[in-house]
Design a protein around this motif. Structure first.
Motif, PDB file in Angstrom:
ATOM      1  N   MET A  66      31.504  39.928  35.436  1.00 36.27           N
ATOM      2  CA  MET A  66      31.456  40.555  34.121  1.00 36.27           C
ATOM      3  C   MET A  66      30.277  41.522  34.056  1.00 36.27           C
ATOM      4  O   MET A  66      29.163  41.174  34.446  1.00 36.27           O
ATOM      5  CB  MET A  66      31.309  39.474  33.032  1.00 36.27           C
ATOM      6  CG  MET A  66      31.293  40.044  31.618  1.00 36.27           C
ATOM      7  SD  MET A  66      31.205  38.751  30.358  1.00 36.27           S
ATOM      8  CE  MET A  66      32.864  38.094  30.428  1.00 36.27           C
ATOM      9  N   THR A 120      27.245  43.891  32.678  1.00 36.08           N
ATOM     10  CA  THR A 120      26.125  43.569  31.780  1.00 36.08           C
ATOM     11  C   THR A 120      26.412  43.983  30.350  1.00 36.08           C
ATOM     12  O   THR A 120      26.106  43.246  29.399  1.00 36.08           O
ATOM     13  CB  THR A 120      24.842  44.267  32.272  1.00 36.08           C
ATOM     14  OG1 THR A 120      24.584  43.875  33.621  1.00 36.08           O
ATOM     15  CG2 THR A 120      23.659  43.890  31.393  1.00 36.08           C
ATOM     16  N   GLN A 176      29.306  44.238  28.795  1.00 34.82           N
ATOM     17  CA  GLN A 176      30.266  43.313  28.186  1.00 34.82           C
ATOM     18  C   GLN A 176      29.610  41.968  27.892  1.00 34.82           C
ATOM     19  O   GLN A 176      29.834  41.370  26.835  1.00 34.82           O
ATOM     20  CB  GLN A 176      31.464  43.116  29.104  1.00 34.82           C
ATOM     21  CG  GLN A 176      32.577  42.276  28.472  1.00 34.82           C
ATOM     22  CD  GLN A 176      33.717  42.005  29.420  1.00 34.82           C
ATOM     23  OE1 GLN A 176      33.590  42.174  30.629  1.00 34.82           O
ATOM     24  NE2 GLN A 176      34.843  41.562  28.888  1.00 34.82           N
ATOM     25  N   ARG A 177      28.766  41.515  28.819  1.00 35.51           N
ATOM     26  CA  ARG A 177      28.064  40.252  28.613  1.00 35.51           C
ATOM     27  C   ARG A 177      27.156  40.326  27.384  1.00 35.51           C
ATOM     28  O   ARG A 177      27.119  39.412  26.565  1.00 35.51           O
ATOM     29  CB  ARG A 177      27.240  39.911  29.862  1.00 35.51           C
ATOM     30  CG  ARG A 177      26.465  38.617  29.735  1.00 35.51           C
ATOM     31  CD  ARG A 177      25.521  38.408  30.912  1.00 35.51           C
ATOM     32  NE  ARG A 177      24.692  37.239  30.703  1.00 35.51           N
ATOM     33  CZ  ARG A 177      25.033  36.001  31.012  1.00 35.51           C
ATOM     34  NH1 ARG A 177      26.201  35.767  31.558  1.00 35.51           N
ATOM     35  NH2 ARG A 177      24.225  34.990  30.781  1.00 35.51           N
ATOM     36  N   ASP A 178      26.421  41.433  27.269  1.00 35.50           N
ATOM     37  CA  ASP A 178      25.516  41.604  26.129  1.00 35.50           C
ATOM     38  C   ASP A 178      26.284  41.644  24.818  1.00 35.50           C
ATOM     39  O   ASP A 178      25.845  41.095  23.803  1.00 35.50           O
ATOM     40  CB  ASP A 178      24.699  42.889  26.290  1.00 35.50           C
ATOM     41  CG  ASP A 178      23.672  42.803  27.418  1.00 35.50           C
ATOM     42  OD1 ASP A 178      23.391  41.674  27.855  1.00 35.50           O
ATOM     43  OD2 ASP A 178      23.180  43.853  27.855  1.00 35.50           O
ATOM     44  N   SER A 197      27.398  38.119  24.056  1.00 29.05           N
ATOM     45  CA  SER A 197      26.246  37.274  23.726  1.00 29.05           C
ATOM     46  C   SER A 197      25.686  37.591  22.348  1.00 29.05           C
ATOM     47  O   SER A 197      25.079  36.725  21.701  1.00 29.05           O
ATOM     48  CB  SER A 197      25.139  37.449  24.771  1.00 29.05           C
ATOM     49  OG  SER A 197      25.564  37.026  26.043  1.00 29.05           O
ATOM     50  N   CYS A 250      30.312  29.319  26.563  1.00 31.80           N
ATOM     51  CA  CYS A 250      31.127  30.074  27.515  1.00 31.80           C
ATOM     52  C   CYS A 250      32.228  30.796  26.761  1.00 31.80           C
ATOM     53  O   CYS A 250      32.588  30.421  25.641  1.00 31.80           O
ATOM     54  CB  CYS A 250      31.713  29.161  28.586  1.00 31.80           C
ATOM     55  SG  CYS A 250      33.000  28.037  27.995  1.00 31.80           S
ATOM     56  N   HIS A 269      33.374  32.303  31.547  1.00 32.74           N
ATOM     57  CA  HIS A 269      32.119  33.006  31.842  1.00 32.74           C
ATOM     58  C   HIS A 269      31.003  32.377  31.022  1.00 32.74           C
ATOM     59  O   HIS A 269      31.081  32.322  29.795  1.00 32.74           O
ATOM     60  CB  HIS A 269      32.223  34.495  31.527  1.00 32.74           C
ATOM     61  CG  HIS A 269      31.054  35.277  32.039  1.00 32.74           C
ATOM     62  ND1 HIS A 269      30.980  35.756  33.329  1.00 32.74           N
ATOM     63  CD2 HIS A 269      29.876  35.593  31.456  1.00 32.74           C
ATOM     64  CE1 HIS A 269      29.826  36.360  33.509  1.00 32.74           C
ATOM     65  NE2 HIS A 269      29.140  36.273  32.387  1.00 32.74           N
ATOM     66  N   LEU A 299      27.561  31.989  29.172  1.00 30.89           N
ATOM     67  CA  LEU A 299      26.546  32.810  28.518  1.00 30.89           C
ATOM     68  C   LEU A 299      25.250  32.032  28.344  1.00 30.89           C
ATOM     69  O   LEU A 299      24.164  32.591  28.445  1.00 30.89           O
ATOM     70  CB  LEU A 299      27.054  33.293  27.148  1.00 30.89           C
ATOM     71  CG  LEU A 299      28.308  34.183  27.166  1.00 30.89           C
ATOM     72  CD1 LEU A 299      28.713  34.553  25.739  1.00 30.89           C
ATOM     73  CD2 LEU A 299      28.076  35.437  27.996  1.00 30.89           C
TER      74      LEU A 299
END
Length: 332
Positions: free
Chosen positions: A1, A3, A5-7, A10, A23, A132, A134
């Motif tokens: 994934m 960064t 998209q992760r941010d 989150s 997750c 995924h 978090l």
């Protein structure tokens, strides 16, 4: 994934009370997914659900509501999840930053118990599929290794001597849908196939260490390699079957032992354990499937009732109608 998209995923946690585990799962993880209209699914693990829900209601509801209302609402949500459902409260249809979200809140102790023992086989089944992480303050990823190893064992019991790698992941994926009441009328009949095809690479990286472990034990071997059509051959002997059954959670083995018989084994340290009596592979596979089907059926039924009571009939009906629409489209 990536960064970015992760941010983005989150950032939702910034408007919630702190959690010990988080997750995301579902179509959000599909490598080519660009559809922001798709619902994003979260699992949140917390030490004290009642306290967490109370804080959440204070942060995200009417600021003029009294603390008694917040506490009462939190108590209702937690009691329904624990006593009616399977320990998880789902809040569907949350609109945030132009996205639809759904999150489930679970007590960390209950999450760990289900991962290790499949006592409810609800979130443990979800964590056998790609997710995924978090937040993972208590190293649930490591604990989940036990769950994934057991999932491979259960899938192998249900598979023929020869099969493809895709067949294996489909069987693992289907474990948590065996007996699920929603599959009869409110789920896409092609759901398992779509999950595996859309996330095949994620399944591969997730289960590679456990497949290598099976090969080391001579339970499994590759006969050919061709993308998702890698051919696998497993040892279907009674001794291999015993090895697979021994990797299943204790609660499943205990239920199987009641049907097939159980003999007591005393270790060198004096510890007494039960070993399921295995007459044939077919018998063991059929018995395990019956145990799992019953477990999933009970959990899915309890969770459905819990959803209606805690999330409200309107939200629950909207969620169910959306699922049913997908189900009927898949049958057309």
């Amino acid at each position: 994934m990536e960064t970015t998209q992760r941010d983005e995923l989150s950032s939702f946690l910034n408007v919630l009370p702190p959690v010990d585990f988080c997750c995301v799962y579902g179509s959000t993880l599909h490598p080519n997914n660009q559809d922001k209209s798709k619902m994003v699914d979260y699992i949140l693990g917390v030490s004290d659900p009642m306290k967490w829900h109370s804080e959440n209601l204070k942060m995200n509801s009417d600021h003029y509501a009294s603390w008694m209302v917040h506490l009462g609402g939190a108590r209702l949500i937690t009691n329904v999840a624990d006593k009616v459902g399977v320990g998880v409260h789902f809040n569907p249809f949350v609109n945030w930053n132009d996205r639809k979200l759904k999150y489930g809140v679970v007590r960390m102790h209950d999450l760990v118990q289900d991962i290790l023992d499949w006592n409810r086989f609800y979130l443990s089944g979800r964590l056998q599929k790609p997710v995924h992480l978090l937040i993972d303050n208590l190293d649930i990823e490591d604990v989940n290794s036990v769950n994934k190893r057991a999932a491979i064992s259960a899938a192998l019991l249900l598979l023929p001597p020869k099969f493809t790698e895709e067949d294996l992941y489909a069987k693992i994926c289907s474990l948590s849908y065996m007996g699920d009441l929603r599959m009869f009328f409110a789920e896409d009949t092609n759901k398992v196939k779509k999950i595996v095809k859309g996330q095949f690479d994620l399944f591969q990286s997730m289960y590679k260490p456990f497949l290598e472990e099976c090969e080391t034990k001579n339970i499994l071997r590759s006969s050919s390699a061709e993308a998702s059509h890698t051919r696998l051959v497993q040892d279907s002997s009674v001794s291999a079957t015993r090895s697979l059954v021994s990797s299943l959670p204790a609660s499943v083995r205990s239920q199987m032992g009641k049907s097939l018989g159980e003999k007591k084994i005393v270790s060198e340290t004096g510890r007494v354990t039960g070993e399921v009596c295995i007459g044939s592979r077919e018998e063991a596979a059929k018995c395990m499937e019956k145990v799992m089907r019953r477990r999933v059926m009970v959990s899915s039924g309890r969770q459905a009732v819990s959803g209606f009571l805690a999330a409200g009939a309107i939200n629950a009906t909207m969620y169910l109608s959306q699922k049913m629409r997908k189900a009927w489209n898949s049958r057309a």
